[in-house]
Design an enzyme around this catalytic site. Structure first.
Site, PDB file in Angstrom:
ATOM      1  CG  ASP A  91      14.629  51.684   7.762  1.00  0.00           C
ATOM      2  OD1 ASP A  91      14.461  50.574   8.290  1.00  0.00           O
ATOM      3  OD2 ASP A  91      14.454  52.758   8.367  1.00  0.00           O
ATOM      4  CG  ASP A 146      10.920  49.403  10.424  1.00  0.00           C
ATOM      5  OD1 ASP A 146      11.448  49.198  11.535  1.00  0.00           O
ATOM      6  OD2 ASP A 146      11.446  50.090   9.526  1.00  0.00           O
TER       7      ASP A 146
END
Length: 162
Positions: free
Chosen positions: A117, A136
């Protein structure tokens, strides 16, 4: 199913390419932070071993393989659902987004043991401590799209009465 496959492939490639560029080429894995357009957009390295916001990350090895299995199960479920009862164009695109994003995060778990991330966005005096990635965004948009656009199958096609 061609639209689902093409959307999933594009989503997967954009996700993996963005991670490779930011984490490896730009060196975020070593630098840990790159301010792009502060405070609105920053790159912050976060290795997510759990699910959203790091939940269930305590037993990394068990969580890794469980989350891979769950993601692949969801991909299979969505693909079968879309094939059996195809929604309209927007529903198919939504399914492709969800599938491509889920597979992007599966590849991260296989390669790194965690999901890479790096996107961090804050605004208006609110400091967001969380990071996310393109996969995501695609998973979220795909799930919302499936909820919104899978009600009635293709226009003009009536469902059979039970």
């Amino acid at each position: 199913m061609r639209l689902v496959s093409v959307t999933a492939l594009i989503t997967f490639v954009v996700d993996q390419l963005s991670k490779w560029l930011v984490v490896h080429v730009m060196g975020l894995a070593q630098r840990q932070a790159i301010d792009v357009l502060p405070p609105f957009l920053n790159f912050r390295m976060a290795w997510n071993r759990g699910v959203n916001f790091g939940l269930f990350a305590d037993d990394a090895a068990a969580a890794r393989w469980t989350l891979i299995a769950v993601a692949l199960g969801i991909v299979l479920f969505v693909a079968v659902w879309l094939r059996r009862d195809p929604p309209g164009r927007l529903g198919l695109i939504s399914g492709g987004l969800l599938i491509g994003g889920a597979l992007g995060n599966v590849v991260d778990r296989l390669l790194y043991g965690a999901v890479a991330d790096f996107l961090n966005m804050s605004c208006c005096g609110l400091d967001n401590p969380f990071a996310f990635n393109v996969a995501d965004i695609a998973i979220f948009a795909g799930a919302v799209g499936l909820v919104l656009f899978s009600g009635n199958s293709q226009p003009g096609k009536r469902k059979k009465a039970p």
